[in-house]
Design a protein around this motif. Sequence first.
Motif, short mmCIF file in Angstrom:
data_model
loop_
_atom_site.label_atom_id
_atom_site.label_comp_id
_atom_site.label_asym_id
_atom_site.label_seq_id
_atom_site.Cartn_x
_atom_site.Cartn_y
_atom_site.Cartn_z
N LYS A 155 -39.96 -3.65 -20.70
CA LYS A 155 -39.86 -4.51 -19.52
C LYS A 155 -40.65 -3.94 -18.35
O LYS A 155 -41.36 -4.65 -17.64
CB LYS A 155 -38.40 -4.67 -19.14
CG LYS A 155 -38.16 -5.62 -17.98
CD LYS A 155 -36.69 -5.75 -17.69
CE LYS A 155 -36.46 -6.68 -16.50
NZ LYS A 155 -35.01 -6.80 -16.18
N ARG A 156 -40.50 -2.62 -18.14
CA ARG A 156 -41.24 -1.96 -17.07
C ARG A 156 -42.75 -2.07 -17.31
O ARG A 156 -43.53 -2.29 -16.39
CB ARG A 156 -40.83 -0.49 -16.98
CG ARG A 156 -39.43 -0.28 -16.44
CD ARG A 156 -39.06 1.18 -16.47
NE ARG A 156 -40.01 1.96 -15.68
CZ ARG A 156 -40.03 3.29 -15.64
NH1 ARG A 156 -39.16 3.97 -16.38
NH2 ARG A 156 -40.91 3.92 -14.88
N HIS A 157 -43.14 -1.92 -18.56
CA HIS A 157 -44.57 -2.04 -18.89
C HIS A 157 -45.08 -3.45 -18.60
O HIS A 157 -46.18 -3.62 -18.05
CB HIS A 157 -44.77 -1.68 -20.37
CG HIS A 157 -46.20 -1.85 -20.81
ND1 HIS A 157 -47.22 -1.01 -20.40
CD2 HIS A 157 -46.79 -2.78 -21.63
CE1 HIS A 157 -48.36 -1.40 -20.93
NE2 HIS A 157 -48.12 -2.48 -21.70
N ALA A 158 -44.24 -4.44 -18.99
CA ALA A 158 -44.63 -5.83 -18.73
C ALA A 158 -44.77 -6.08 -17.23
O ALA A 158 -45.71 -6.73 -16.76
CB ALA A 158 -43.60 -6.79 -19.34
N GLU A 159 -43.79 -5.55 -16.47
CA GLU A 159 -43.86 -5.69 -15.01
C GLU A 159 -45.08 -4.98 -14.45
O GLU A 159 -45.77 -5.49 -13.56
CB GLU A 159 -42.58 -5.13 -14.38
CG GLU A 159 -41.34 -5.96 -14.67
CD GLU A 159 -40.08 -5.31 -14.13
OE1 GLU A 159 -40.20 -4.15 -13.65
OE2 GLU A 159 -39.01 -5.95 -14.14
N PHE A 160 -45.36 -3.78 -14.98
CA PHE A 160 -46.53 -3.02 -14.53
C PHE A 160 -47.83 -3.78 -14.83
O PHE A 160 -48.74 -3.85 -14.00
CB PHE A 160 -46.55 -1.66 -15.23
CG PHE A 160 -47.78 -0.85 -14.93
CD1 PHE A 160 -47.93 -0.17 -13.74
CD2 PHE A 160 -48.82 -0.80 -15.87
CE1 PHE A 160 -49.06 0.56 -13.47
CE2 PHE A 160 -49.96 -0.05 -15.60
CZ PHE A 160 -50.09 0.62 -14.41
N VAL A 161 -47.87 -4.37 -16.04
CA VAL A 161 -49.06 -5.15 -16.42
C VAL A 161 -49.23 -6.35 -15.51
O VAL A 161 -50.33 -6.67 -15.06
CB VAL A 161 -48.96 -5.58 -17.90
CG1 VAL A 161 -50.07 -6.58 -18.24
CG2 VAL A 161 -49.05 -4.37 -18.82
N GLU A 162 -48.09 -7.01 -15.18
CA GLU A 162 -48.14 -8.19 -14.32
C GLU A 162 -48.59 -7.82 -12.91
O GLU A 162 -49.42 -8.50 -12.31
CB GLU A 162 -46.77 -8.87 -14.29
CG GLU A 162 -46.70 -10.13 -13.42
CD GLU A 162 -47.60 -11.24 -13.94
OE1 GLU A 162 -47.91 -12.16 -13.16
OE2 GLU A 162 -47.99 -11.20 -15.11
N VAL A 163 -48.02 -6.73 -12.40
CA VAL A 163 -48.43 -6.26 -11.08
C VAL A 163 -49.90 -5.88 -11.08
O VAL A 163 -50.66 -6.20 -10.16
CB VAL A 163 -47.55 -5.06 -10.64
CG1 VAL A 163 -48.13 -4.43 -9.36
CG2 VAL A 163 -46.12 -5.50 -10.39
N GLY A 164 -50.32 -5.18 -12.13
CA GLY A 164 -51.74 -4.80 -12.24
C GLY A 164 -52.64 -6.02 -12.30
O GLY A 164 -53.72 -6.05 -11.68
#
Length: 264
Positions: free
Chosen positions: A52-61
């Motif tokens: 989930k954190r990775h997905a959020e990080f990818v989305e923010v990126g």
Amino acid sequence: MKILLFSKLFLCAALLAPAAFAQETVESVRRQIKAVEAETAREKSLHDTEKKRHAEFVEVGRKKVQALATQNKTLKAEIDSLKAELSHLSDVRQKTAGTVRWYEGRKTKYGEALAKVIDSLVPVFESDFPYRNEETVKSIQEIASQLHKGVIEADDGLNRTLEVFYDRIRLGYTTEVYKGFLQIDARSVPGTYLRYGAVASLFVSNDGNDVLWLSRNADGTYRWNNVSDNLTMRTVLKDVMKVAEGKTAPRLVTIPVAIPKEGL
């Protein structure tokens, strides 16, 4: 009998031992299985959280990349606009510089031409009414010299020259009595001058022996006429001087003024 009994007891113990070992091993396995399941569940939870954190990080990126792309596009447009403006300003500056060079060249030529004209006024002021001519000529020569050297601008030189003219014009509207010397033959005689505008002037020496009045010749030059030997004229002019100096009551007096024939 005792041996038989011992044998039975040993056999019984031997039979019971594997059962106890088997029971302990199953419990241990079960515990291990539960521990593994718990660890698996924890790892899965951590994995889900990390996912989930990775997905959020990818989305923010992704959003940052989009924002940077938008900013880059805007910045590029601004840079292109500034380049165009700089190019326009460069063209304007070149044209302005050309205009300035042309203007400076014209101004320099105008200053030189004006200096020559002012220089040509020297003889005019030298032959003008003989009152402070040397001061006027020096002023004119100084103005022309500063124009030739580029010390002053043409407009300043013109204004100063006009001021000299105005001073000479104002000379015609004033009357003055002042002390000075007059060159009579080879003598430098001290006395008193009476100047009436720029048309008449008298001189009476301190001892009263020399009385002269100024006249203008046909060629525009001036000369002093000595009337010391003419008793009537001498008396009249000395009386004029007394009135001008306030040594006698004010009254109308006659002042000799000589005008060339071509001036009539």
